[in-house]
Motif scaffolding. Structure first.
Motif, PDB file in Angstrom:
ATOM      1  N   GLY A 119       0.870  -1.056  -0.108  1.00 52.41           N
ATOM      2  CA  GLY A 119      -0.027  -0.199  -0.265  1.00 52.41           C
ATOM      3  C   GLY A 119       0.893   1.334   0.171  1.00 52.41           C
ATOM      4  O   GLY A 119       1.930   1.048  -0.335  1.00 52.41           O
ATOM      5  N   ILE A 120       0.455   2.223   0.789  1.00 51.03           N
ATOM      6  CA  ILE A 120       1.031   3.483   0.518  1.00 51.03           C
ATOM      7  C   ILE A 120       2.349   3.759   1.703  1.00 51.03           C
ATOM      8  O   ILE A 120       3.051   4.647   1.748  1.00 51.03           O
ATOM      9  CB  ILE A 120       0.292   4.947   0.483  1.00 51.03           C
ATOM     10  CG1 ILE A 120      -0.616   4.626   1.874  1.00 51.03           C
ATOM     11  CG2 ILE A 120      -0.740   4.795  -0.483  1.00 51.03           C
ATOM     12  CD1 ILE A 120      -1.298   5.995   2.310  1.00 51.03           C
ATOM     13  N   ALA A 148      -6.756  -6.249  -2.450  1.00 52.08           N
ATOM     14  CA  ALA A 148      -7.840  -6.667  -1.467  1.00 52.08           C
ATOM     15  C   ALA A 148      -9.109  -6.434  -2.058  1.00 52.08           C
ATOM     16  O   ALA A 148      -9.260  -5.894  -3.143  1.00 52.08           O
ATOM     17  CB  ALA A 148      -7.654  -5.671  -0.186  1.00 52.08           C
ATOM     18  N   GLU A 149     -10.175  -7.078  -1.554  1.00 52.14           N
ATOM     19  CA  GLU A 149     -11.600  -6.905  -2.225  1.00 52.14           C
ATOM     20  C   GLU A 149     -12.061  -5.627  -2.378  1.00 52.14           C
ATOM     21  O   GLU A 149     -12.592  -5.255  -3.346  1.00 52.14           O
ATOM     22  CB  GLU A 149     -12.544  -7.831  -1.335  1.00 52.14           C
ATOM     23  CG  GLU A 149     -12.339  -9.145  -1.097  1.00 52.14           C
ATOM     24  CD  GLU A 149     -13.086 -10.138  -0.346  1.00 52.14           C
ATOM     25  OE1 GLU A 149     -14.325  -9.363  -0.014  1.00 52.14           O
ATOM     26  OE2 GLU A 149     -13.245 -11.169  -0.096  1.00 52.14           O
ATOM     27  N   ASN A 150     -11.645  -4.742  -1.510  1.00 53.99           N
ATOM     28  CA  ASN A 150     -12.224  -3.295  -1.793  1.00 53.99           C
ATOM     29  C   ASN A 150     -11.424  -2.336  -2.611  1.00 53.99           C
ATOM     30  O   ASN A 150     -11.653  -1.084  -2.776  1.00 53.99           O
ATOM     31  CB  ASN A 150     -12.393  -2.650  -0.193  1.00 53.99           C
ATOM     32  CG  ASN A 150     -11.053  -2.578   0.496  1.00 53.99           C
ATOM     33  OD1 ASN A 150     -10.039  -3.177   0.044  1.00 53.99           O
ATOM     34  ND2 ASN A 150     -11.163  -1.660   1.413  1.00 53.99           N
ATOM     35  N   GLU A 151     -10.050  -3.096  -3.183  1.00 52.06           N
ATOM     36  CA  GLU A 151      -9.462  -2.187  -4.136  1.00 52.06           C
ATOM     37  C   GLU A 151      -9.656  -2.540  -5.574  1.00 52.06           C
ATOM     38  O   GLU A 151     -10.151  -3.720  -6.005  1.00 52.06           O
ATOM     39  CB  GLU A 151      -7.739  -2.524  -3.957  1.00 52.06           C
ATOM     40  CG  GLU A 151      -7.420  -2.266  -2.456  1.00 52.06           C
ATOM     41  CD  GLU A 151      -5.923  -2.552  -2.413  1.00 52.06           C
ATOM     42  OE1 GLU A 151      -4.902  -1.739  -2.275  1.00 52.06           O
ATOM     43  OE2 GLU A 151      -5.599  -3.701  -2.517  1.00 52.06           O
ATOM     44  N   THR A 152     -10.015  -1.389  -6.195  1.00 49.15           N
ATOM     45  CA  THR A 152     -10.219  -1.658  -7.603  1.00 49.15           C
ATOM     46  C   THR A 152      -8.970  -1.790  -8.230  1.00 49.15           C
ATOM     47  O   THR A 152      -7.813  -1.123  -7.865  1.00 49.15           O
ATOM     48  CB  THR A 152     -11.170  -0.775  -8.404  1.00 49.15           C
ATOM     49  OG1 THR A 152     -10.420   0.554  -8.333  1.00 49.15           O
ATOM     50  CG2 THR A 152     -12.461  -0.280  -7.483  1.00 49.15           C
ATOM     51  N   ASP A 153      -8.974  -2.318  -9.769  1.00 51.01           N
ATOM     52  CA  ASP A 153      -7.689  -2.434 -10.647  1.00 51.01           C
ATOM     53  C   ASP A 153      -7.101  -1.040 -10.583  1.00 51.01           C
ATOM     54  O   ASP A 153      -6.186  -0.831 -10.882  1.00 51.01           O
ATOM     55  CB  ASP A 153      -7.901  -3.246 -11.926  1.00 51.01           C
ATOM     56  CG  ASP A 153      -8.175  -4.619 -11.649  1.00 51.01           C
ATOM     57  OD1 ASP A 153      -7.865  -5.098 -10.597  1.00 51.01           O
ATOM     58  OD2 ASP A 153      -8.594  -5.350 -12.474  1.00 51.01           O
ATOM     59  N   GLU A 154      -8.107  -0.127 -11.118  1.00 48.79           N
ATOM     60  CA  GLU A 154      -7.873   1.331 -11.344  1.00 48.79           C
ATOM     61  C   GLU A 154      -6.866   2.005 -10.059  1.00 48.79           C
ATOM     62  O   GLU A 154      -5.975   2.744 -10.401  1.00 48.79           O
ATOM     63  CB  GLU A 154      -9.156   2.208 -11.791  1.00 48.79           C
ATOM     64  CG  GLU A 154      -8.776   3.488 -12.023  1.00 48.79           C
ATOM     65  CD  GLU A 154      -9.925   4.347 -12.310  1.00 48.79           C
ATOM     66  OE1 GLU A 154     -11.090   4.230 -11.603  1.00 48.79           O
ATOM     67  OE2 GLU A 154      -9.867   5.155 -13.211  1.00 48.79           O
ATOM     68  N   ASP A 178       8.147  -3.222 -14.554  1.00 48.52           N
ATOM     69  CA  ASP A 178       6.813  -3.884 -15.218  1.00 48.52           C
ATOM     70  C   ASP A 178       5.871  -3.645 -13.939  1.00 48.52           C
ATOM     71  O   ASP A 178       6.082  -3.511 -12.632  1.00 48.52           O
ATOM     72  CB  ASP A 178       6.838  -5.571 -15.385  1.00 48.52           C
ATOM     73  CG  ASP A 178       5.722  -6.241 -15.729  1.00 48.52           C
ATOM     74  OD1 ASP A 178       4.911  -5.328 -16.491  1.00 48.52           O
ATOM     75  OD2 ASP A 178       5.648  -7.262 -15.853  1.00 48.52           O
ATOM     76  N   ILE A 179       4.449  -3.995 -13.945  1.00 50.58           N
ATOM     77  CA  ILE A 179       3.441  -3.905 -13.191  1.00 50.58           C
ATOM     78  C   ILE A 179       2.518  -5.126 -13.186  1.00 50.58           C
ATOM     79  O   ILE A 179       2.255  -5.621 -14.331  1.00 50.58           O
ATOM     80  CB  ILE A 179       2.619  -2.706 -13.180  1.00 50.58           C
ATOM     81  CG1 ILE A 179       3.416  -1.383 -12.835  1.00 50.58           C
ATOM     82  CG2 ILE A 179       1.544  -2.736 -12.419  1.00 50.58           C
ATOM     83  CD1 ILE A 179       2.574  -0.063 -13.184  1.00 50.58           C
ATOM     84  N   GLN A 180       2.221  -5.665 -11.962  1.00 52.39           N
ATOM     85  CA  GLN A 180       1.479  -7.117 -12.013  1.00 52.39           C
ATOM     86  C   GLN A 180       0.723  -6.800 -10.709  1.00 52.39           C
ATOM     87  O   GLN A 180       0.928  -6.631  -9.481  1.00 52.39           O
ATOM     88  CB  GLN A 180       2.659  -8.103 -11.897  1.00 52.39           C
ATOM     89  CG  GLN A 180       1.818  -9.542 -11.820  1.00 52.39           C
ATOM     90  CD  GLN A 180       2.847 -10.751 -11.798  1.00 52.39           C
ATOM     91  OE1 GLN A 180       4.161 -10.621 -12.366  1.00 52.39           O
ATOM     92  NE2 GLN A 180       2.300 -11.766 -11.630  1.00 52.39           N
ATOM     93  N   ILE A 181      -0.497  -7.407 -10.916  1.00 54.19           N
ATOM     94  CA  ILE A 181      -1.483  -7.350  -9.791  1.00 54.19           C
ATOM     95  C   ILE A 181      -2.257  -8.727  -9.705  1.00 54.19           C
ATOM     96  O   ILE A 181      -2.528  -9.602 -11.054  1.00 54.19           O
ATOM     97  CB  ILE A 181      -2.775  -6.252 -10.046  1.00 54.19           C
ATOM     98  CG1 ILE A 181      -2.054  -5.031 -10.514  1.00 54.19           C
ATOM     99  CG2 ILE A 181      -3.923  -6.255  -9.104  1.00 54.19           C
ATOM    100  CD1 ILE A 181      -3.300  -3.842 -10.988  1.00 54.19           C
ATOM    101  N   SER A 182      -2.506  -9.184  -8.596  1.00 53.97           N
ATOM    102  CA  SER A 182      -3.004 -10.265  -8.436  1.00 53.97           C
ATOM    103  C   SER A 182      -4.255 -10.355  -7.396  1.00 53.97           C
ATOM    104  O   SER A 182      -4.136  -9.392  -6.423  1.00 53.97           O
ATOM    105  CB  SER A 182      -1.780 -11.410  -7.924  1.00 53.97           C
ATOM    106  OG  SER A 182      -0.969 -11.737  -8.835  1.00 53.97           O
ATOM    107  N   ARG A 183      -5.041 -11.338  -7.350  1.00 56.84           N
ATOM    108  CA  ARG A 183      -6.095 -11.436  -6.485  1.00 56.84           C
ATOM    109  C   ARG A 183      -6.408 -13.149  -6.302  1.00 56.84           C
ATOM    110  O   ARG A 183      -6.035 -13.800  -6.713  1.00 56.84           O
ATOM    111  CB  ARG A 183      -7.359 -10.757  -7.067  1.00 56.84           C
ATOM    112  CG  ARG A 183      -7.529  -9.467  -7.301  1.00 56.84           C
ATOM    113  CD  ARG A 183      -8.795  -9.082  -8.064  1.00 56.84           C
ATOM    114  NE  ARG A 183      -8.810  -7.443  -8.451  1.00 56.84           N
ATOM    115  CZ  ARG A 183      -9.185  -6.736  -7.553  1.00 56.84           C
ATOM    116  NH1 ARG A 183      -9.407  -7.046  -6.124  1.00 56.84           N
ATOM    117  NH2 ARG A 183      -8.877  -5.358  -7.664  1.00 56.84           N
ATOM    118  N   GLY A 184      -6.998 -12.853  -5.093  1.00 56.84           N
ATOM    119  CA  GLY A 184      -7.629 -14.242  -4.709  1.00 56.84           C
ATOM    120  C   GLY A 184      -6.987 -15.095  -3.813  1.00 56.84           C
ATOM    121  O   GLY A 184      -7.421 -16.178  -3.450  1.00 56.84           O
ATOM    122  N   GLY A 185      -5.799 -14.805  -3.022  1.00 57.28           N
ATOM    123  CA  GLY A 185      -5.176 -15.478  -2.194  1.00 57.28           C
ATOM    124  C   GLY A 185      -4.427 -14.678  -1.087  1.00 57.28           C
ATOM    125  O   GLY A 185      -4.715 -13.487  -1.233  1.00 57.28           O
TER     126      GLY A 185
END
Length: 247
Positions: A119-120, A148-154, A178-185
């Motif tokens: 995060g920040i 996190a669930e409350n974070e949008t990709d944007e 490079d930038i990479q975003i994951s979810r679900g674990g």
């Protein structure tokens, strides 16, 4: 040229720990605070242990200092006999204003680094460490975030794009970021899963919690599964720690 980041490298200097292969080259652009420490049983005075083992420990510490300096790092070393290793590491990191502590596992020549951004919190430290260590040696950097669930990709892209811009301003090529975003674990599992193609990891320290005390720090768990070096970025401020060591 970016300022050399201060990195704490703790070694149990009398228990066979040494500087693994690849780590000196990884720290070429660092200012290393080399902490040689020995954990003494509670019933033994630290002064007694120091009088018995200091010469042997200093010889090993001096050998490690020479290895790091030969690779290009600047080094200040300190030998501590203590009853509490983790408290010593935390206190030394604070006293020497280190950006991070290194879990010094072996590595091949570093080409790809995974930076796990939570995060920040402590973003300035992430930027200073990455640019200081890697801006001049052509390393590819991936900014990685487990959303996190409350974070949008944007929202996440805005965060990571901002960090990428700062890294570019500090000398890391835009083509190398490079930038990479994951979810679900869980973040720990996702970081380990994402780390297969990387030579080192940069991540933040965990907040103290019941699970931390039961199972250890998340960074330690990641390092045990990843098997490569892990830089653990420290929070901006550490709680005051009792000086329990004899230095």
């Amino acid at each position: 040229m970016p300022e050399r980041p201060s990195i704490l490298v703790p070694l149990r200097v009398l228990e066979g720990e040494s500087i693994p292969e690849g780590v000196p080259e990884l720290l070429t652009n660092a200012h290393v605070v080399l902490l040689g420490y020995h954990v003494v049983p509670d019933q033994t005075a630290t002064d007694q242990a120091r009088s018995q083992f200091e010469d042997q420990a200093l010889r090993r510490l001096n050998d490690f200092t020479a290895i790091l300096e030969h690779a290009g790092a600047t080094v200040e070393s300190q030998l501590v006999f203590t009853h509490d290793g983790q408290t010593t590491i935390d206190r030394m990191t604070d006293e020497h204003d280190c950006l991070a502590a290194l879990i010094p596992n072996a590595t091949r020549p570093v080409e790809n680094v995974l930076i796990a951004v939570r995060g920040i919190v402590s973003i300035d430290r992430f930027v200073r460490l990455a640019s200081g260590l890697f801006a001049t040696i052509g390393v590819n950097v991936t900014l990685y975030h487990v959303a996190a669930e409350n974070e949008t990709d944007e929202d996440v892209e805005t965060l990571l794009d901002g960090i990428a811009t700062r890294l570019s301003d500090e000398g890391i090529s835009q083509d190398a970021i490079d930038i990479q975003i994951s979810r679900g674990g869980s973040p720990q599992e996702m970081i380990v899963d994402a780390s297969d193609n990387y030579d080192a990891i940069v991540m933040g320290e965990s907040d103290p919690s019941v699970s931390t005390f039961l199972f250890g720090m998340t960074a330690d768990q990641v390092a045990k599964q990843f098997l490569g070096p892990v830089f653990v970025i420290q929070h901006e401020e550490l709680d005051d720690l009792e000086a329990t060591d004899n230095e």
